[in-house]
Design an enzyme around this catalytic site. Structure first.
Site, mmCIF file in Angstrom:
data_model
loop_
_atom_site.group_PDB
_atom_site.id
_atom_site.type_symbol
_atom_site.label_atom_id
_atom_site.label_comp_id
_atom_site.label_asym_id
_atom_site.label_seq_id
_atom_site.Cartn_x
_atom_site.Cartn_y
_atom_site.Cartn_z
ATOM 1 N NE ARG A 174 -28.309 16.573 8.879
ATOM 2 C CZ ARG A 174 -27.580 17.149 7.927
ATOM 3 N NH1 ARG A 174 -28.150 17.894 7.019
ATOM 4 N NH2 ARG A 174 -26.279 16.992 7.919
ATOM 5 C CG ASP A 226 -23.741 13.266 1.382
ATOM 6 O OD1 ASP A 226 -22.703 13.813 1.795
ATOM 7 O OD2 ASP A 226 -24.782 13.194 2.065
ATOM 8 N NE ARG A 282 -26.620 24.451 1.475
ATOM 9 C CZ ARG A 282 -27.011 23.814 2.583
ATOM 10 N NH1 ARG A 282 -28.274 23.468 2.747
ATOM 11 N NH2 ARG A 282 -26.134 23.496 3.518
ATOM 12 C CB VAL A 330 -25.761 18.902 17.625
ATOM 13 C CG1 VAL A 330 -25.796 19.340 16.163
ATOM 14 C CG2 VAL A 330 -26.723 19.739 18.475
ATOM 15 C CB CYS A 359 -34.706 20.354 19.714
ATOM 16 S SG CYS A 359 -34.821 18.584 19.828
ATOM 17 C CE LYS A 377 -21.898 20.269 0.611
ATOM 18 N NZ LYS A 377 -22.317 20.136 2.033
ATOM 19 C CG ASN A 378 -19.546 17.813 3.010
ATOM 20 O OD1 ASN A 378 -20.066 18.930 2.967
ATOM 21 N ND2 ASN A 378 -20.208 16.697 2.762
HETATM 22 C C1 EPZ Z 1 -21.932 15.325 7.255
HETATM 23 O O1 EPZ Z 1 -23.058 15.811 7.952
HETATM 24 C C2 EPZ Z 1 -22.016 15.924 5.856
HETATM 25 N N1 EPZ Z 1 -21.986 17.377 5.955
HETATM 26 C C3 EPZ Z 1 -23.315 15.474 5.187
HETATM 27 O O2 EPZ Z 1 -23.260 15.959 3.850
HETATM 28 C C4 EPZ Z 1 -23.371 13.954 5.151
HETATM 29 O O3 EPZ Z 1 -24.617 13.562 4.631
HETATM 30 C C5 EPZ Z 1 -23.192 13.392 6.560
HETATM 31 O O4 EPZ Z 1 -21.972 13.894 7.142
HETATM 32 C C6 EPZ Z 1 -23.136 11.871 6.571
HETATM 33 O O5 EPZ Z 1 -22.060 11.439 5.800
HETATM 34 C C7 EPZ Z 1 -20.794 17.988 6.123
HETATM 35 O O6 EPZ Z 1 -19.754 17.361 6.225
HETATM 36 C C8 EPZ Z 1 -20.826 19.491 6.175
HETATM 37 P P1 EPZ Z 1 -23.337 13.055 10.815
HETATM 38 P P2 EPZ Z 1 -23.142 15.608 9.558
HETATM 39 O O7 EPZ Z 1 -23.135 13.806 12.080
HETATM 40 O O8 EPZ Z 1 -21.793 15.758 10.163
HETATM 41 C C9 EPZ Z 1 -26.603 11.148 13.573
HETATM 42 C C10 EPZ Z 1 -24.056 16.965 1.895
HETATM 43 O O9 EPZ Z 1 -24.969 16.621 1.146
HETATM 44 N N2 EPZ Z 1 -26.098 12.078 14.601
HETATM 45 O O10 EPZ Z 1 -22.283 12.089 10.362
HETATM 46 O O11 EPZ Z 1 -24.229 16.461 10.062
HETATM 47 C C11 EPZ Z 1 -27.406 11.886 12.511
HETATM 48 O O12 EPZ Z 1 -28.750 12.021 12.916
HETATM 49 C C12 EPZ Z 1 -24.261 16.891 3.396
HETATM 50 O O13 EPZ Z 1 -22.932 17.368 1.530
HETATM 51 C C13 EPZ Z 1 -26.552 11.946 15.912
HETATM 52 O O14 EPZ Z 1 -27.360 11.075 16.214
HETATM 53 O O15 EPZ Z 1 -23.586 14.084 9.618
HETATM 54 C C14 EPZ Z 1 -27.276 10.977 11.322
HETATM 55 O O16 EPZ Z 1 -28.231 9.935 11.423
HETATM 56 C C15 EPZ Z 1 -25.681 16.492 3.759
HETATM 57 N N3 EPZ Z 1 -26.088 12.805 16.849
HETATM 58 C C16 EPZ Z 1 -25.888 10.364 11.495
HETATM 59 O O17 EPZ Z 1 -25.498 10.613 12.846
HETATM 60 C C17 EPZ Z 1 -25.179 13.782 16.566
HETATM 61 O O18 EPZ Z 1 -24.764 14.532 17.479
HETATM 62 C C18 EPZ Z 1 -24.853 10.962 10.577
HETATM 63 O O19 EPZ Z 1 -24.747 12.326 10.886
HETATM 64 C C19 EPZ Z 1 -24.729 13.893 15.235
HETATM 65 C C20 EPZ Z 1 -25.190 13.027 14.277
#
Ligand code: EPZ
Length: 420
Positions: A121, A304, A396, A123, A116, A22-23
């Protein structure tokens, strides 16, 4: 809305074919926006999240169709640069279109995911990286408005090795002028696969698979085709399904190299695993030993898989501590498992699981993808009948999981309901 009705107690046997990641596909689909033309993706999982991304593609003017796990994409006539809230609220990965839109067209209007930019989570790392490349970012009415004349390569350090931020920044940088360095980049297999796909499109990316990526901007890219990598989280989930039911099953079309942490923990718990090039046979003949887990970025134990491990440790003959370091509040599955009789105590971002208590069937409600998978695993070993509501969460990220489990011998039915 559908629900699953499961009667626990069955052992599983036979083999299951793992679907595409998926990812993996959710990162590669947006990358096709970087070059006009037609693309064919193989081993694409038939999932709700893929349909959501396809709907967003339709709104952008991209032709996208999925038949028998083969996806055909045509990005010749992109006519919009906006990812509306209706799609992004359903799936955070829609935010992945920001980088390619800015990289190729110098403009984008993408809804913020839930919350926000700087809340749960966030961005912020995506936005800071794009700003460093020369993008003008403003937040208006819950939308990110991005404008850029020409992106200029630069040094970008990620405070957190964010998967999404690494993907978005990489997709913006491949067409920038000059070289971009992303340090502390995510090295999840899905990001490595994205980088390799971009290179097949003509991008110049060095350090692939490491946390230091060097991207030399090029003037243009060209379409290509790809086979999506196997889904390591689906594979891990089925390994635990075999372990928790004390069965012997084989998972096929997986990549064991992406599963090293999970394999190690299952062996520590007492399972016997025979690992081949693209399949794993797991045998569990007794309850697992209690094994503590702390989630970490790849190649650590994946967040995950955290909820599935909580469910598994309910079968153990002791006490296991599962600590979540990526999303500290990712424990919505705990109260639902407690409805089945699970004895779990929460201490900050650690679930303390007291194994050995018999679970009894109950009506439980999924609230997120992986948490719902944990409820399914609990139901497989609970006495009597369980109902899992809101299975759209599971749909999903797991392709026909009910059919796959049924084929392995689980007593599971998908039932249509008018509510929930
Ligand atoms: C990806 O999400 C995956 N989703 C998630 O899988 C997975 O849990 C996650 O990576 C961690 O491995 C997809 O690939 C579509 P991150 P993503 O940005 O990219 C912090 C599933 O179940 N962060 O690596 O959103 C955030 O708060 C899903 O398949 C910031 O602080 O994850 C978190 O603590 C759920 N600022 C950490 O980084 C940012 O701008 C990891 O988030 C972005 C993230």
């Amino acid at each position: 809305m559908d629900k699953f009705v499961i009667r626990g107690g069955n052992k599983l046997k036979g083999s299951v074919i793992i679907s595409g990641a998926k990812n993996g596909v959710l990162a590669i689909m947006p990358a096709t926006m970087l070059a006009p033309g037609t693309y064919t993706l193989e081993n694409v999982p038939n999932l709700r999240d893929v349909w959501t991304m396809s709907q967003l593609f339709f709104d952008l003017g991209i032709h996208c169709e999925l038949t028998n796990n083969q996806m055909f994409i045509d990005t010749t006539n992109i006519k919009s640069y906006e990812a509306p809230y209706e799609h992004v609220k359903k799936m955070r990965a829609s935010f992945y279109v920001l980088g390619p839109l800015v990289g190729r067209f110098g403009r984008a209007k993408v809804s913020l995911p839930g919350g926000c930019a700087w809340g749960p989570r966030p961005v912020d790392l995506h936005l800071k990286g794009l700003e460093k490349l020369g993008t003008e970012i403003s937040i208006e009415g819950g939308y990110v408005i991005a404008k850029a004349n020409k992106l200029i390569g630069t040094q970008i350090h990620l405070d957190v090795p964010s998967v999404g931020a690494t993907g978005n920044i990489m997709m913006a940088a491949v067409l920038a002028k000059g070289t971009t360095i992303i340090s502390n980049a995510a090295i999840e297999p899905e990001i490595t696969a994205l980088a390799k796909f971009l290179v097949k499109m003509g991008a110049k990316i060095y350090g692939i698979g490491t946390n230091l990526l060097e991207i030399e901007g090029v003037d243009e890219l060209h379409p290509t085709n790809e086979v999506i990598i196997p889904d390591r989280i689906e594979a891990g989930t089925f390994l635990i399904a075999g372990a928790i039911t004390e069965s012997k099953i084989t998972i096929e079309n997986c990549n064991p190299y992406h599963l090293t942490a999970i394999i190690a923990k299952l062996e520590e718990a007492g399972c016997e695993l025979e690992v081949y090039n693209d399949k794993i046979q797991i045998t569990a003949e007794e309850p697992p030993k209690p094994v503590d887990v702390t989630t970490a970025v790849y190649p650590g134990f994946p967040t995950d898989m955290q909820s599935q491990w909580v469910a598994y440790m309910l079968k153990s003959n002791g006490v296991a501590r599962i600590t979540e370091t990526i999303y500290p509040d990712r424990f919505k599955h705990v109260p639902e498992l407690q409805r089945m009789g699970a004895q779990i105590e929460m201490s900050d971002n650690t679930a303390i699981v007291y194994g050995g208590k018999k679970l009894s069937g109950a009506i439980v409600m999924g609230s997120d993808l992986r948490g719902s998978a944990a409820l399914l695993l609990g139901a497989l070993i609970a006495d009597g009948e369980s109902e899992i509501l809101r299975v759209y969460h599971i749909d999903r990220g797991y392709e026909t999981i009910d059919k796959k489990l049924k084929q392995l011998g689980a007593d599971i039915e998908r039932v249509q309901t008018d509510f929930y």
